[in-house]
Design an enzyme around this catalytic site. Structure first.
Site, PDB file in Angstrom:
ATOM      1  N   HIS A  80      -3.305   7.245   1.715  1.00  0.00           N
ATOM      2  CA  HIS A  80      -3.672   5.932   1.185  1.00  0.00           C
ATOM      3  C   HIS A  80      -5.056   5.571   1.705  1.00  0.00           C
ATOM      4  CE1 HIS A  80      -3.823   1.823   0.143  1.00  0.00           C
ATOM      5  NE2 HIS A  80      -3.774   1.414   1.397  1.00  0.00           N
ATOM      6  N   CYS A 126       0.816  -1.222   0.000  1.00  0.00           N
ATOM      7  CA  CYS A 126       0.000   0.000   0.000  1.00  0.00           C
ATOM      8  C   CYS A 126       0.848   1.270   0.000  1.00  0.00           C
ATOM      9  CB  CYS A 126      -0.970  -0.014   1.178  1.00  0.00           C
ATOM     10  SG  CYS A 126      -2.205  -1.294   0.973  1.00  0.00           S
ATOM     11  N   ASN A 176      -9.954  -0.016  -1.449  1.00  0.00           N
ATOM     12  CA  ASN A 176      -8.499   0.068  -1.349  1.00  0.00           C
ATOM     13  C   ASN A 176      -7.885  -0.515  -2.630  1.00  0.00           C
ATOM     14  OD1 ASN A 176      -5.802  -0.216  -0.761  1.00  0.00           O
ATOM     15  ND2 ASN A 176      -6.105  -1.190   1.233  1.00  0.00           N
TER      16      ASN A 176
END
Ligand code: UT7
Length: 331
Positions: free
Chosen positions: A256, A115, A286
């Protein structure tokens, strides 16, 4: 002598047309729209067709970027790709993209930081501009998370989606604009809380790895949640303090997009109101390495980012990997 600074000079993104809503997921696993929305902030995510890999989305995002910047692919010096879902283990997705877009003079490679893939890749690319080695570096985040998502596991399958985003780095015309500073960290002790166990040299593909679902993301969500809130907030505040940036100085936190509650907690610690937080988690979930460039590209297209805006890009992910970058928007 002023140091050459790297500046973001163009942005692009791509998301697949196919939408998977929370209601769609509730037909597959025991979950519901209310739980997903309140615990994560996600309403829907995009799913790419079978047979189309991460490079497909990257190429679409790059086409948008090249058109916006008015340049052709053969002007690129370098292609860097943050991804945990490469088309295959090798060759790198950077090589596959290079061929697909016809970037005849470019070299490049993939960066694996989950990520934090985009922020690690961005700082890597900036070094090649700052050193004078490259003039045009393409930094891509592309992840087809649906290929490593276990749609039998409600703890993880509601979280992820597919998407791609990219930015172009060039030497800044004005050294007061561009990538100003960063703090990046890893801590391998976090490895056991978020990983994909199968497919590498430790557990090469076998009947056993398939039967045990080792080719999918595993996450101890509660544990990662606590560490993500602390990690992202600590590093973002540290970057502000290091550079004497007050909350008034910052136009946007570009976090993020793992969980809306993490974004809010990070913004609170930085003293930022919610309208200074870039958010796309409700639409896309995500998308791992793509979340931050996707936000930048959409907000820029909507005219919400202006020259001189101070942005703090911040991320936390598997590894653990985390960090924050201060960008003074250059165009
Ligand atoms: O991007 C890289 C970094 N990753 C992250 O930052 C993700 C961090 N973690 C999270 O975002 C959150 O921990 C999750 C969204 C994954 C989970 O939220 P939570 O508030 O931590 O929920 P939980 O895991 O503590 O589960 C609470 C309850 C459990 O039931 P019991 O044990 O209380 O009866 C779960 O079984 O919710 C249940 N649950 C669900 N219920 C409906 C878990 N997943 C679901 C679901 N639908 N999809």
């Amino acid at each position: 002598m002023n140091k050459t600074r790297a500046a973001i000079t163009a942005v692009g993104h791509y998301v697949p047309d196919n939408i998977m809503t929370n209601a769609d997921l509730a037909k597959i696993v025991e979950t519901n729209d209310e739980w997903i929305k309140t615990r994560t902030g996600i309403s829907e995510r995009r799913i790419l067709n079978n047979g189309e890999p991460s490079s497909f989305m990257a190429v679409e995002a790059i086409k948008m970027l090249l058109e916006r910047r008015g340049i052709t692919a053969d002007e690129l010096d370098m292609i860097l790709v943050g991804t945990v879902t490469p088309d295959m283990l090798f060759p790198s997705t950077a090589c596959i993209i290079q061929e697909k877009i016809g970037a005849s003079k470019a070299w490049g490679f993939d960066v694996l930081a989950a990520c934090s893939g985009f922020i690690f890749t961005l700082i890597t690319g900036a070094q090649y501009i700052e050193s004078g080695m490259c003039k045009k570096v393409l930094v891509v985040g592309s992840d087809k998370m649906s290929t490593i998502t276990n749609f039998k596991d409600r703890n993880t399958c509601v979280l992820f989606g597919d998407g791609a985003g990219c930015v172009l780095l060039e030497p800044s015309e004005d050294p007061d604009y561009g990538i100003m500073d960063s703090i990046l960290r890893v801590d391998g002790k976090g490895g056991k809380y978020l990983y994909m166990k199968g497919g590498g040299s430790l557990n090469p593909p076998s009947h056993e790895t398939v039967e045990n679902d080792w080719h999918y993301v595993f996450q101890d969500g509660k544990f990662v949640f606590k560490d993500a809130v602390k990690g992202m907030a600590d590093v973002s505040v540290e970057l502000m303090e290091k550079n004497n940036l007050s909350s008034d100085d910052i136009s946007y936190l570009v976090p993020h997009q793992a969980n809306m509650r993490i974004l809010t907690a990070c913004a609170d610690r930085m003293g930022l109101p919610q309208d200074k937080v870039m958010v796309n988690i409700h639409k896309y979930g995500n998308t791992t390495a793509a979340t931050i460039p996707l936000c930048l590209s959409e907000y820029w297209a909507e005219g919400k980012i202006k020259k001189g805006d101070n942005l703090v890009l911040s991320s936390f992910g598997a590894g653990y990997t985390w960090g924050a970058i201060w960008v003074k928007w250059a165009y």
